[in-house]
Every structure is written in C-alpha cells, then in structure tokens.
Design an enzyme around this catalytic site. Structure first.
Site, PDB file in Angstrom:
ATOM      1  N   HIS A  90      30.884  18.831 -35.936  1.00  0.00           N
ATOM      2  CA  HIS A  90      32.241  18.498 -36.396  1.00  0.00           C
ATOM      3  C   HIS A  90      32.399  18.701 -37.906  1.00  0.00           C
ATOM      4  O   HIS A  90      33.483  19.036 -38.380  1.00  0.00           O
ATOM      5  CB  HIS A  90      32.596  17.046 -36.064  1.00  0.00           C
ATOM      6  CG  HIS A  90      33.116  16.832 -34.674  1.00  0.00           C
ATOM      7  ND1 HIS A  90      34.259  17.428 -34.202  1.00  0.00           N
ATOM      8  CD2 HIS A  90      32.658  16.058 -33.652  1.00  0.00           C
ATOM      9  CE1 HIS A  90      34.480  17.039 -32.955  1.00  0.00           C
ATOM     10  NE2 HIS A  90      33.524  16.204 -32.585  1.00  0.00           N
TER      11      HIS A  90
ATOM     12  N   GLN B 214      37.504  13.575 -37.450  1.00  0.00           N
ATOM     13  CA  GLN B 214      38.236  13.161 -36.247  1.00  0.00           C
ATOM     14  C   GLN B 214      39.230  12.040 -36.529  1.00  0.00           C
ATOM     15  O   GLN B 214      40.095  11.762 -35.688  1.00  0.00           O
ATOM     16  CB  GLN B 214      37.257  12.706 -35.155  1.00  0.00           C
ATOM     17  CG  GLN B 214      36.439  13.850 -34.582  1.00  0.00           C
ATOM     18  CD  GLN B 214      35.553  13.349 -33.460  1.00  0.00           C
ATOM     19  OE1 GLN B 214      34.470  12.854 -33.717  1.00  0.00           O
ATOM     20  NE2 GLN B 214      36.029  13.443 -32.237  1.00  0.00           N
TER      21      GLN B 214
ATOM     22  N   GLY C 126      30.005   8.833 -30.301  1.00  0.00           N
ATOM     23  CA  GLY C 126      29.942   9.267 -31.691  1.00  0.00           C
ATOM     24  C   GLY C 126      31.308   9.657 -32.204  1.00  0.00           C
ATOM     25  O   GLY C 126      32.228   9.939 -31.418  1.00  0.00           O
TER      26      GLY C 126
ATOM     27  N   CYS D 147      34.271  14.869 -25.821  1.00  0.00           N
ATOM     28  CA  CYS D 147      34.613  14.612 -27.217  1.00  0.00           C
ATOM     29  C   CYS D 147      35.913  13.814 -27.249  1.00  0.00           C
ATOM     30  O   CYS D 147      36.848  14.127 -26.499  1.00  0.00           O
ATOM     31  CB  CYS D 147      34.803  15.936 -27.956  1.00  0.00           C
ATOM     32  SG  CYS D 147      35.264  15.741 -29.687  1.00  0.00           S
ATOM     33  N   LEU D 148      35.976  12.814 -28.103  1.00  0.00           N
ATOM     34  CA  LEU D 148      37.179  11.981 -28.200  1.00  0.00           C
ATOM     35  C   LEU D 148      38.379  12.770 -28.716  1.00  0.00           C
ATOM     36  O   LEU D 148      39.515  12.322 -28.579  1.00  0.00           O
ATOM     37  CB  LEU D 148      36.913  10.760 -29.082  1.00  0.00           C
ATOM     38  CG  LEU D 148      35.868   9.777 -28.528  1.00  0.00           C
ATOM     39  CD1 LEU D 148      35.557   8.697 -29.557  1.00  0.00           C
ATOM     40  CD2 LEU D 148      36.330   9.149 -27.218  1.00  0.00           C
TER      41      LEU D 148
ATOM     42  N   HIS E 187      26.227  17.240 -31.788  1.00  0.00           N
ATOM     43  CA  HIS E 187      27.677  17.299 -31.552  1.00  0.00           C
ATOM     44  C   HIS E 187      28.437  16.814 -32.789  1.00  0.00           C
ATOM     45  O   HIS E 187      29.378  17.473 -33.246  1.00  0.00           O
ATOM     46  CB  HIS E 187      28.009  16.436 -30.329  1.00  0.00           C
ATOM     47  CG  HIS E 187      29.461  16.330 -30.014  1.00  0.00           C
ATOM     48  ND1 HIS E 187      30.011  16.838 -28.862  1.00  0.00           N
ATOM     49  CD2 HIS E 187      30.496  15.767 -30.705  1.00  0.00           C
ATOM     50  CE1 HIS E 187      31.321  16.602 -28.867  1.00  0.00           C
ATOM     51  NE2 HIS E 187      31.637  15.950 -29.973  1.00  0.00           N
ATOM     52  N   GLU E 188      28.004  15.679 -33.344  1.00  0.00           N
ATOM     53  CA  GLU E 188      28.716  15.115 -34.501  1.00  0.00           C
ATOM     54  C   GLU E 188      28.535  15.976 -35.746  1.00  0.00           C
ATOM     55  O   GLU E 188      29.483  16.186 -36.506  1.00  0.00           O
ATOM     56  CB  GLU E 188      28.281  13.666 -34.758  1.00  0.00           C
ATOM     57  CG  GLU E 188      28.582  12.695 -33.629  1.00  0.00           C
ATOM     58  CD  GLU E 188      29.991  12.786 -33.076  1.00  0.00           C
ATOM     59  OE1 GLU E 188      30.943  13.054 -33.834  1.00  0.00           O
ATOM     60  OE2 GLU E 188      30.139  12.610 -31.855  1.00  0.00           O
TER      61      GLU E 188
HETATM   62 CO    CO Z   1      33.372  15.256 -30.791  1.00  0.00          CO
END
Ligand code: CO
Length: 151
Positions: A133, A50, A45, A87-88, A129-130
């Site tokens: 953000h 991000q 995701g 997480c990226l 999670h997304e």
């Molecule tokens: Co993330």
C-alpha cells in the site's frame, strides 16, 4: 476516532507514500485512529493511505499481536505461499495472491526507535500486503483472480 477507509479508485491509494519524519502527537493520533478504524472494520491490517494520509505507516493485527510499522523496509523475503486475500479498500472481494512465506523487515516504532521483525505465514502475507500500500500497490494488481467474498 474512526476514520473513513478510502476505496479503490481513490488516487491516494496509488501514491508513493512519503517517509515519516516527525514522531510527534500528530503521528500518535493517526496511529490510534487507524487502530480504532481497523478494529471497527475487523481487518488484519491498515495502511495510512487507506485513511487518506500518504505516509509510510501501517498497522497489522494478527495472532502474533498488534504491530505498528513506521518507514518499514524489507531486509529479505523467502519462500512462497499462495492463498486468499482481501482488503478494506476493496469491499466485498477476495483474490488469490502469491506472497513470500517469510519476511524480515526493519522499521521504526511510534517513538522513532529502530526495530526489526521476522514474520511467517499469514503474518508475512499481511506485512507484504500493507507494505505494498505504501507504494500504491493494491492486492488486486497481483491477484491471479478476484471474486466476490463468500458470506
Ligand atoms: Co489492503
């Protein structure tokens, strides 16, 4: 176009993201770029902040399929699951996070149509999670412990 994924410490990740108001070509380009960026990074995701754009848009790529959620809002959250998460924007790390096991959200698609969706298990975790953000929350805020990812 692949965009740069901003890393923890960048203040755009801590912003309260603004709702999307225009469902136009600028949004389509952003979503298409996010998809390409996510695929390249092999993640589950990605949220617009991000890639440095603090608006309420996320994408999720899981077993159930590929999804775009614009202005997503929880209707309800049920149950509990505890497991590893990454997480990226936090490269090389994982952490153990407790999340709801089942969630329902309402959102808009890229054309501005109202939609709703129920997600379970890992899909629910990815959605939570997304969506975090979009409110400037990173999983490391909620993790009981964060450790180096095993390779
Ligand atoms: Co993330």
């Amino acid at each position: 176009m692949i965009r740069t994924i901003v890393q923890i410490g960048d203040k755009v990740l801590r912003e309260k993201c603004k709702p999307v108001e225009k469902f136009d070509s600028e949004l389509f380009t952003l979503l298409d770029d996010m998809k390409e960026t996510l695929k390249d990074a092999q993640g589950a995701g990605l949220a617009a902040p991000q890639v440095g754009v603090p608006i309420r848009a996320v994408i999720v790529d899981v077993e159930e399929g590929f999804f775009e959620f614009i202005n997503p809002v929880f209707v309800w959250q049920k149950g509990e699951q505890t497991g590893p998460e990454g997480c990226l924007s936090v490269r090389g790390k994982e952490g153990v996070v407790t999340r709801p096991n089942k969630v329902k959200i309402v959102y808009k698609d890229r054309n501005g149509n109202r939609c709703s969706l129920v997600a379970h298990d890992f899909f629910a975790r990815a959605v939570c999670h997304e969506l975090d953000h979009l409110d400037g929350i990173i999983y490391t805020d909620k993790a009981v412990r964060v450790y180096d990812e095993e390779d």
